[in-house]
Structures are given as C-alpha cells and as structure tokens.
Write a protein that holds these residues in place. Structure first.
Motif, PDB file in Angstrom:
ATOM      1  N   LEU A 197      12.154  44.701  63.552  1.00 36.20           N
ATOM      2  CA  LEU A 197      10.505  44.218  63.416  1.00 36.20           C
ATOM      3  C   LEU A 197       9.856  43.421  64.375  1.00 36.20           C
ATOM      4  CD1 LEU A 197      10.856  43.996  59.442  1.00 36.20           C
ATOM      5  CD2 LEU A 197       9.921  46.024  60.983  1.00 36.20           C
ATOM      6  N   GLU A 198      10.662  42.221  64.803  1.00 41.70           N
ATOM      7  CA  GLU A 198      10.082  41.316  65.697  1.00 41.70           C
ATOM      8  C   GLU A 198       9.515  42.035  67.012  1.00 41.70           C
ATOM      9  OE1 GLU A 198      13.332  39.103  63.190  1.00 41.70           O
ATOM     10  OE2 GLU A 198      12.936  41.303  64.298  1.00 41.70           O
ATOM     11  N   SER A 199      10.369  42.803  67.465  1.00 41.23           N
ATOM     12  CA  SER A 199       9.969  43.281  68.806  1.00 41.23           C
ATOM     13  C   SER A 199       9.187  44.604  68.841  1.00 41.23           C
ATOM     14  CB  SER A 199      11.579  43.511  69.677  1.00 41.23           C
ATOM     15  OG  SER A 199      12.137  44.653  69.142  1.00 41.23           O
ATOM     16  N   GLY A 200       9.400  45.199  67.779  1.00 39.45           N
ATOM     17  CA  GLY A 200       8.950  46.543  67.642  1.00 39.45           C
ATOM     18  C   GLY A 200       9.731  47.827  68.114  1.00 39.45           C
ATOM     19  N   ARG A 201      10.982  47.432  68.476  1.00 35.52           N
ATOM     20  CA  ARG A 201      11.791  48.375  68.952  1.00 35.52           C
ATOM     21  C   ARG A 201      12.623  49.096  68.063  1.00 35.52           C
ATOM     22  NH1 ARG A 201      12.935  48.190  74.397  1.00 35.52           N
ATOM     23  NH2 ARG A 201      11.327  47.250  75.622  1.00 35.52           N
ATOM     24  N   ILE A 202      13.008  50.403  68.059  1.00 35.49           N
ATOM     25  CA  ILE A 202      14.057  51.036  67.238  1.00 35.49           C
ATOM     26  C   ILE A 202      15.309  51.323  67.927  1.00 35.49           C
ATOM     27  CG2 ILE A 202      14.210  53.003  65.472  1.00 35.49           C
ATOM     28  CD1 ILE A 202      11.154  53.312  65.640  1.00 35.49           C
ATOM     29  N   PHE A 203      16.505  51.041  67.127  1.00 35.55           N
ATOM     30  CA  PHE A 203      17.595  51.166  67.605  1.00 35.55           C
ATOM     31  C   PHE A 203      18.114  52.650  67.206  1.00 35.55           C
ATOM     32  CE2 PHE A 203      17.701  46.723  68.106  1.00 35.55           C
ATOM     33  CZ  PHE A 203      18.422  46.603  69.284  1.00 35.55           C
ATOM     34  N   ILE A 204      18.793  53.621  68.080  1.00 32.27           N
ATOM     35  CA  ILE A 204      19.116  54.887  67.875  1.00 32.27           C
ATOM     36  C   ILE A 204      20.607  55.052  68.387  1.00 32.27           C
ATOM     37  CG2 ILE A 204      18.725  57.309  68.475  1.00 32.27           C
ATOM     38  CD1 ILE A 204      16.464  56.166  67.080  1.00 32.27           C
ATOM     39  N   ASP A 205      21.302  55.943  67.826  1.00 35.77           N
ATOM     40  CA  ASP A 205      22.662  56.196  68.100  1.00 35.77           C
ATOM     41  C   ASP A 205      22.969  56.108  69.570  1.00 35.77           C
ATOM     42  OD1 ASP A 205      25.202  57.409  68.261  1.00 35.77           O
ATOM     43  OD2 ASP A 205      24.947  58.262  66.439  1.00 35.77           O
ATOM     44  N   GLY A 206      24.048  55.410  70.067  1.00 38.40           N
ATOM     45  CA  GLY A 206      24.335  55.424  71.230  1.00 38.40           C
ATOM     46  C   GLY A 206      24.916  56.788  71.797  1.00 38.40           C
ATOM     47  N   GLY A 207      25.171  57.464  71.038  1.00 44.08           N
ATOM     48  CA  GLY A 207      25.710  59.068  71.521  1.00 44.08           C
ATOM     49  C   GLY A 207      24.600  59.535  72.457  1.00 44.08           C
ATOM     50  N   VAL A 208      23.417  59.179  72.293  1.00 48.15           N
ATOM     51  CA  VAL A 208      22.377  59.879  72.927  1.00 48.15           C
ATOM     52  C   VAL A 208      22.789  59.952  74.568  1.00 48.15           C
ATOM     53  CG1 VAL A 208      19.872  59.694  73.740  1.00 48.15           C
ATOM     54  CG2 VAL A 208      20.380  59.487  71.264  1.00 48.15           C
ATOM     55  N   TRP A 209      23.336  58.813  74.899  1.00 56.29           N
ATOM     56  CA  TRP A 209      23.778  58.790  76.298  1.00 56.29           C
ATOM     57  C   TRP A 209      25.105  58.530  76.464  1.00 56.29           C
ATOM     58  CZ3 TRP A 209      25.373  54.202  78.758  1.00 56.29           C
ATOM     59  CH2 TRP A 209      25.615  52.986  78.035  1.00 56.29           C
ATOM     60  N   ALA A 210      26.095  57.844  75.611  1.00 61.15           N
ATOM     61  CA  ALA A 210      27.379  57.688  75.806  1.00 61.15           C
ATOM     62  C   ALA A 210      28.248  57.978  74.527  1.00 61.15           C
ATOM     63  CB  ALA A 210      27.505  56.096  76.275  1.00 61.15           C
TER      64      ALA A 210
END
Length: 342
Positions: A197-210
């Motif tokens: 919430l502090e940064s507005g970022r959303i973490f997504i599964d690392g499998g997208v790239w690795a």
C-alpha cells in the motif's frame, strides 16, 4: 519490503566476497508450480530421510533459490522446518487453497464466470496458511542464503528477495517470511497479487520471468562470491511443464488461439534456464529432476491429480537418482554471512 530496485542498482561491479579455492558451492534450486510442489517436497523428504543424518536439509546447501511454490519450500528449509512438515503443508493446507473443481455443469458455469472477472482461487486461504506456518519470522532469520524471485506491477519491475549474505543486501532481511512467500506465489489468473500500500506496487508470482530460478541463483552466487564455474554444483528440482503447442493455422490467429501463451512463456523460461546453466557449468554439475510425460501436464491447481501421481513419481525418481543426489549430502556447509541481521 519494497525498494525501487532499479534506482538502487550499483553503479559499479559488486565486490565479491572471498570463497576458499577449490571448495564447492552447492545450490538447491526449486521451481514454481502450485500444488505440484508436492513433487519437490516429497523428493526433499526422501533426501532428508536418506542423507541428512538429523541435520536440517538447508545445512547441506550454500544457497537455496525458489520461485512461487518453490519459494515457499525454500523459506521453510531456511527456517529448519522438517520436510515432513512441508509435505503436510501441501497435503492439509493445499486442499483448502486448491479446492475441488465443480463436478456438475451449473457449478462449472458459475466458476467460469468467476474466472472471467477475477482470480480463480481465494488468496485468503493461502495467506492464512502462510501466516500460520511462518508466524512472525523474518527473512533474515533464515539459516541458509535465500534467493526468491518475484515481479512487480503496475510499473513492471523484477524483484528478487535475498537474505543479507552480502553487504549490499540491506533491505529484504526485515521482511516477514509470509509476505515473501505470498509475493513470489501470486500466480496471475490464479491468485490476487500482494499489494504494497505504501508504494502502490503489486507483487506478482516470480514465475512470470523465473519459474526456474536456477540462473538467478547462479548469477547471485557468481556476483557475490569469488567463485569459478568449476566450484559450483547445482541440484535443480522442477514440477513439470508440458510443452505449449499450437497447430500451424492457430499460430497466425489472435487472442483466442494464444490465450494460454503464459504457459508457453513459463515452459520456455524454465527449459532455457536449465540449458543455460548446463552450458556454463557443464551437464555433470547440474542435476535436474522433474516430472515428464503425462505427469508433466498436471495443472498447478489440480490437487487430486497432483496427489494421485506426483508423490510416487518423486519416490521413483529419487530411487533412480539416489547415487547422483548423494554427492550433495557428503558434508554440511559453513554458516552464512549475516551483514545486517542478528
């Protein structure tokens, strides 16, 4: 938990820490794959039974890398959690995280409509299970060097959570383990991303790239330590990725034909990472085990198929490769550096 990774990138080459000449550097790399992580957990359980002599499994590896479900296992190993408890996580919590698919058409239609509007699975079940298993432990409490890939949106950016095994790794060790596990395992279309919430970022599964983090681990090892290729030995465990295929006419079509292209991307990155490591180190220095054939096609949310096939398959693969696996357990490793954690 969040840092602007690109803004904090080093302007110069990282200072490499000394490593004894001729001493092996052993890497354990664990792929993503949802409930198919039971294959990995069962394989490691057999290793612990046969080789660890009462020591936590992490005491035999200089670095452990894990993506998504592999990241969850890696974090558990870092805390010294017995592999029997890790398999219990998949057996008990996995049933709630990956509920049975509807058997009748009305239920299938309702679920299909739900999938069109949002993720297939309830992230609350996963979060609850992770909080219960990891409690208040922080990443810096890991006894092992950990490397856990993730991905950030809406401004696309790669993230790799790391223990503080190098002076440059200053931030991640204070992150709760359950959040790292949740961040790396938020598979697109399956689970809601983890919001910061502090940064507005959303973490997504690392499998997208690795999805196969073996190259991430290799790069981290070579950049953080004064190592030669000959010193590195890798044990890489996959969960099976059925090759993505399209009929020739479909290759030239649009969105409908390519709707499962994300599976193709995960297969290609997984396969390519293994090929790159074997090219750099040589085939003899990378032992790769994973489901193949029909077992590779088990869907990452199909609890019943996974448990029907993968535990026995892991046991068979262990028996067939026990001699090659044994080399990783001949001796324990030195304790890791703790530059910023206690």
């Amino acid at each position: 938990m969040f840092t602007d990774r690109r803004a904090n990138s080093l302007a110069t080459r990282r200072t490499r820490q000394p490593w004894p000449e001729g001493k092996p550097f052993k890497i354990l790399s664990l792929d993503g794959g949802g409930i198919k992580g039971i294959y990995t957990a069962e394989m490691l359980c057999r290793c612990e039974e046969a080789f660890s002599k009462g020591e936590p499994l992490a005491r035999y590896f200089d670095m452990i890398a894990g993506t998504s479900t592999g990241g969850i296992i890696a974090l558990g190993l870092g805390l010294g959690i017995p592999t029997t408890d890790i398999t219990a996580f998949y057996r008990d919590d996995g049933r709630r995280i990956f509920p049975p698919l509807p058997g009748r058409w009305p239920g299938k239609l309702r679920q299909f409509w739900t999938w069109l509007r949002g993720p297939k699975l309830m992230h609350e079940e996963l979060e609850s299970a992770l909080k219960r298993r990891f409690e208040e432990h922080l990443l810096g409490e890991s006894a092992a060097r950990l490397v856990i890939p993730a991905f950030m949106m809406p401004k696309t950016e790669i993230a790799v959570f790391k223990t503080d095994h190098h002076e440059d790794f200053r931030n991640d060790h204070l992150t709760p383990m359950w959040k790292v596990a949740r961040a790396t395992s938020a598979a697109p279309t399956y689970l809601k991303g983890l919001e910061h919430l502090e940064s507005g970022r959303i973490f997504i599964d690392g499998g997208v790239w690795a999805n196969n983090p073996v190259m991430v681990a290799l790069v981290d090892a070579l950049s953080a330590y004064d190592l030669t290729f000959d010193q590195i030995d890798v044990f890489s465990i996959g969960t099976g990725n059925a090759p993505f295929e399209l009929r020739k006419p479909d290759v030239f079509r649009g969105l409908v034909a390519w709707r499962e292209a994300i599976k193709a991307a995960m297969f290609l990155t997984t396969d390519n990472a293994t090929a790159q490591v074997k090219l750099l180190l040589g085939p003899d220095q990378c032992l790769r085990l994973e489901p193949s054939g029909s077992e590779a096609g088990v869907e990452m949310d199909d609890y019943d198929s996974a448990f029907a096939h993968l535990p026995d398959l892991a046991s068979r693969h262990f028996d067939l490769n026990a001699q090659g696996i044994a080399r990783f357990f001949r001796e324990t490793v030195s304790l890791r550096e703790r530059h910023h954690s206690g």
